[in-house]
Design a protein around this motif. Structure first.
Motif, PDB file in Angstrom:
ATOM      1  N   CYS A 213       1.449  29.867 -29.900  1.00 43.23           N
ATOM      2  CA  CYS A 213       0.806  31.039 -30.525  1.00 43.23           C
ATOM      3  C   CYS A 213      -0.279  30.656 -31.531  1.00 43.23           C
ATOM      4  O   CYS A 213      -1.259  31.379 -31.688  1.00 43.23           O
TER       5      CYS A 213
ATOM      6  N   ARG B 154      -5.142  36.930 -27.902  1.00 47.08           N
ATOM      7  CA  ARG B 154      -5.853  35.716 -27.444  1.00 47.08           C
ATOM      8  C   ARG B 154      -7.350  35.819 -27.696  1.00 47.08           C
ATOM      9  O   ARG B 154      -8.042  34.801 -27.756  1.00 47.08           O
TER      10      ARG B 154
ATOM     11  N   VAL C 117       4.522  26.090 -35.315  1.00 44.69           N
ATOM     12  CA  VAL C 117       5.345  27.156 -34.748  1.00 44.69           C
ATOM     13  C   VAL C 117       6.821  26.790 -34.805  1.00 44.69           C
ATOM     14  O   VAL C 117       7.666  27.613 -35.182  1.00 44.69           O
TER      15      VAL C 117
ATOM     16  N   TYR D 251      -4.110  30.442 -31.100  1.00 45.05           N
ATOM     17  CA  TYR D 251      -4.955  31.633 -31.182  1.00 45.05           C
ATOM     18  C   TYR D 251      -4.876  32.344 -32.544  1.00 45.05           C
ATOM     19  O   TYR D 251      -5.864  32.936 -32.986  1.00 45.05           O
ATOM     20  N   HIS D 252      -3.712  32.315 -33.181  1.00 41.73           N
ATOM     21  CA  HIS D 252      -3.442  33.207 -34.299  1.00 41.73           C
ATOM     22  C   HIS D 252      -4.416  33.056 -35.463  1.00 41.73           C
ATOM     23  O   HIS D 252      -4.859  34.049 -36.040  1.00 41.73           O
TER      24      HIS D 252
ATOM     25  N   CYS E 293       4.301  33.146 -26.184  1.00 42.60           N
ATOM     26  CA  CYS E 293       3.694  31.984 -26.833  1.00 42.60           C
ATOM     27  C   CYS E 293       4.506  31.497 -28.030  1.00 42.60           C
ATOM     28  O   CYS E 293       4.394  30.332 -28.434  1.00 42.60           O
ATOM     29  N   TRP E 294       5.340  32.378 -28.616  1.00 40.66           N
ATOM     30  CA  TRP E 294       6.207  31.914 -29.692  1.00 40.66           C
ATOM     31  C   TRP E 294       7.299  30.995 -29.154  1.00 40.66           C
ATOM     32  O   TRP E 294       7.720  30.050 -29.825  1.00 40.66           O
TER      33      TRP E 294
ATOM     34  N   THR F 227       3.435  40.113 -31.167  1.00 40.38           N
ATOM     35  CA  THR F 227       2.431  39.803 -30.150  1.00 40.38           C
ATOM     36  C   THR F 227       1.211  39.198 -30.842  1.00 40.38           C
ATOM     37  O   THR F 227       0.796  39.661 -31.904  1.00 40.38           O
ATOM     38  N   VAL F 228       0.658  38.159 -30.255  1.00 43.74           N
ATOM     39  CA  VAL F 228      -0.521  37.484 -30.799  1.00 43.74           C
ATOM     40  C   VAL F 228      -1.681  37.644 -29.831  1.00 43.74           C
ATOM     41  O   VAL F 228      -1.553  37.348 -28.636  1.00 43.74           O
TER      42      VAL F 228
ATOM     43  N   LYS G  37       9.543  37.615 -33.192  1.00 47.50           N
ATOM     44  CA  LYS G  37       8.755  36.615 -32.464  1.00 47.50           C
ATOM     45  C   LYS G  37       9.499  36.134 -31.226  1.00 47.50           C
ATOM     46  O   LYS G  37       8.923  36.036 -30.132  1.00 47.50           O
TER      47      LYS G  37
ATOM     48  N   ASP H 247       6.131  37.923 -27.901  1.00 45.78           N
ATOM     49  CA  ASP H 247       5.167  37.154 -27.118  1.00 45.78           C
ATOM     50  C   ASP H 247       5.745  35.809 -26.673  1.00 45.78           C
ATOM     51  O   ASP H 247       6.349  35.077 -27.462  1.00 45.78           O
TER      52      ASP H 247
END
Length: 469
Positions: free
Chosen positions: A181, A335, A211, A184-185, A175-176, A332-333, A169, A173
């Motif tokens: 993240c 969107r 997170v 969206y996850h 976003c982490w 990767t997450v 992580k 991405d």
């Protein structure tokens, strides 16, 4: 050797072994109920064809000796029966060598299945079950105290599962790193559960806390697993709580439950219940455990180096026996959630007014009015691969064509994997697949429409196709 066993972990071993046997039971049951359509003799990726291409040394399996659907079913149901016996505690009522043999049989049977499972078994939790299952062979039973070397190796597996996920992580991405993240996850994860809609609608500041807590759990607490008690037990307890949070928020097969079992093996059970009197371990057992530990530590070099690598790999097996592996998830997450919607029609000539009817899946979103359901720890392999197919057709090139062909044939084994067959009387003449964007509805939209999802067309995945006459 007095140092060899630690009776304080007898309760932890008991709970761990029962939990592991339960996971094995689910895994073998999943194999027994789904294999004919996926990898059977008439499946989408038949085992016999795979065995002709791949030598034994690359994928060790009992099925290299002989394969038939009947034999595969026998192996799967044998695994179910033996797992159920171990859940009931049968291993503690037989001699040590016999107990080890029971765990070894489970491992060999499941290794044989995974190594011919191809795409359908290319998930990280398959390797995790095999690695942990191999260690369980040498964990002993009530005839001896739990061996500290195997307990250490179980912690080493748990460390790699958690720390590997944390590092993938942080290296992945953005976003982490900016704590966004989970905006969206919960919506874009492979298979949402019945509470995922509600998790997605939590306030964004709470998502950022989630997170941050995940980073602490995966990057800090794994180190504490190797500290003295009660610190190690406390770290394991927090990992268990985090995994239960993940169980509530989605469907990840048995990954979370197996991680929980590993964490429970760390807990010192002596304050809860006093250990029973246990005889010393026989010499042959001690020698075997020491030799196995030395071998596994030597094999651990590559996954340990992988944790420190800038090009970290996740869910990677370094040997065909899956003895020591690399783990990780969601570097990767997404969107945006995309879904492949499969439709059929019984009309022989296609026109603008052709009526298309959708196939329903058990777990993956299709019907926008249906609240996602809880299936984990049971693993819906087709539904998971449909999620990957929506990410890229590359993930579906080997099996999607055979899947559509079996829908056009009305194959009963394939239809049993689905939640709804819109053609119960006769198979369709044409089948097509389209891409839709899915998003969770808002509170207002849910009240107004009763829909948990909103979807919009986003392109074509497969043009209308029919069987050749």
């Amino acid at each position: 050797m007095e140092w060899f066993g630690d009776g304080d972990y007898w309760l932890s071993r008991l709970v761990f072994q029962r939990a592991l046997a339960a996971v094995y039971l689910v895994a073998f049951l999943t194999a027994a109920l789904q294999f004919r359509a996926l990898i059977g003799e008439r499946g989408m990726l038949p085992v016999p064809g795979y065995l002709r291409r791949v030598p034994f040394r690359a994928a060790p399996s009992l099925f290299h000796l002989r394969y038939s659907d009947r034999l595969f079913a026998l192996c799967s149901w044998t695994g179910v029966a033996l797992s159920a016996a171990l859940v009931a505690g049968a291993a503690d009522r037989i001699p040590l060598a016999a107990a080890m043999a029971c765990w070894a049989v489970l491992w060999v049977l499941y290794l044989s299945i995974v190594n011919v499972g191809q795409t359908w078994y290319a998930f990280g939790w398959e390797s995790l079950l095999l690695e942990v299952g191999f260690l369980a062979v040498f964990l002993g039973n009530e005839r001896t105290a739990p061996p500290v070397l195997i307990l250490f190796l179980l912690r080493w597996v748990l460390f790699r599962v958690e720390f590997g996920a944390g590092m993938i992580k942080m290296r992945g991405d953005r976003c982490w790193r900016d704590l966004t993240c989970l905006y969206y996850h919960h919506e874009t994860q492979p298979m949402p559960g019945p509470l995922s809609w509600f998790f997605h609608r939590l306030p964004r500041p709470l998502h950022r806390v989630e997170v941050a807590a995940s980073h602490v759990t995966q990057l800090v607490l794994p180190v504490l697993l190797f500290t003295p008690q009660p610190i190690a037990s406390a770290a394991a307890a927090v990992i268990v709580a985090t995994q239960l949070w993940l169980v509530l928020s989605g469907n990840f097969a048995w990954l979370n439950w197996l991680t929980i079992a590993l964490a429970l093996s760390v807990v010192d059970g002596s304050p809860i219940a006093r250990p029973p009197g246990q005889p010393g371990a026989p010499l042959w057992y001690e020698i075997t455990v020491i030799a196995v530990t030395a071998g596994l530590l030597a094999l651990s070099y590559r996954p340990a180096r992988n944790l420190l690598s800038r090009r970290q790999r996740m869910n990677c097996s370094y040997d065909p026996l899956h003895l020591v592996n690399a783990y990780g998830a969601f570097g990767t997450v997404g969107r945006v959630r995309r879904e492949v919607v499969v439709e059929g029609t019984d009309e022989t000539r296609l026109h603008d007014g052709t009526v298309w009817r959708e196939y329903g899946f058990r777990g993956k979103p299709t019907d926008v009015r249906r609240l996602p359901r809880q299936f984990a720890p049971y693993h819906l392999r087709l539904d998971w691969m449909m999620w990957f197919a929506a990410l890229s057709p590359v993930y579906a090139h080997s099996w999607f064509g055979p899947f559509v062909e079996r829908l056009l044939e009305g194959d009963r084994d394939t239809l049993r994997l689905l939640g709804h067959n819109p053609f119960p009387d006769a198979p369709p003449v044409h089948v097509r697949a389209r891409i839709y964007r899915y998003r969770f509805t808002t509170w207002r939209e849910l009240r107004a429409t009763g829909q948990w999802w909103r979807r919009t067309p986003d392109g074509e995945f497969l043009r209308p196709t029919r069987l050749r006459r």
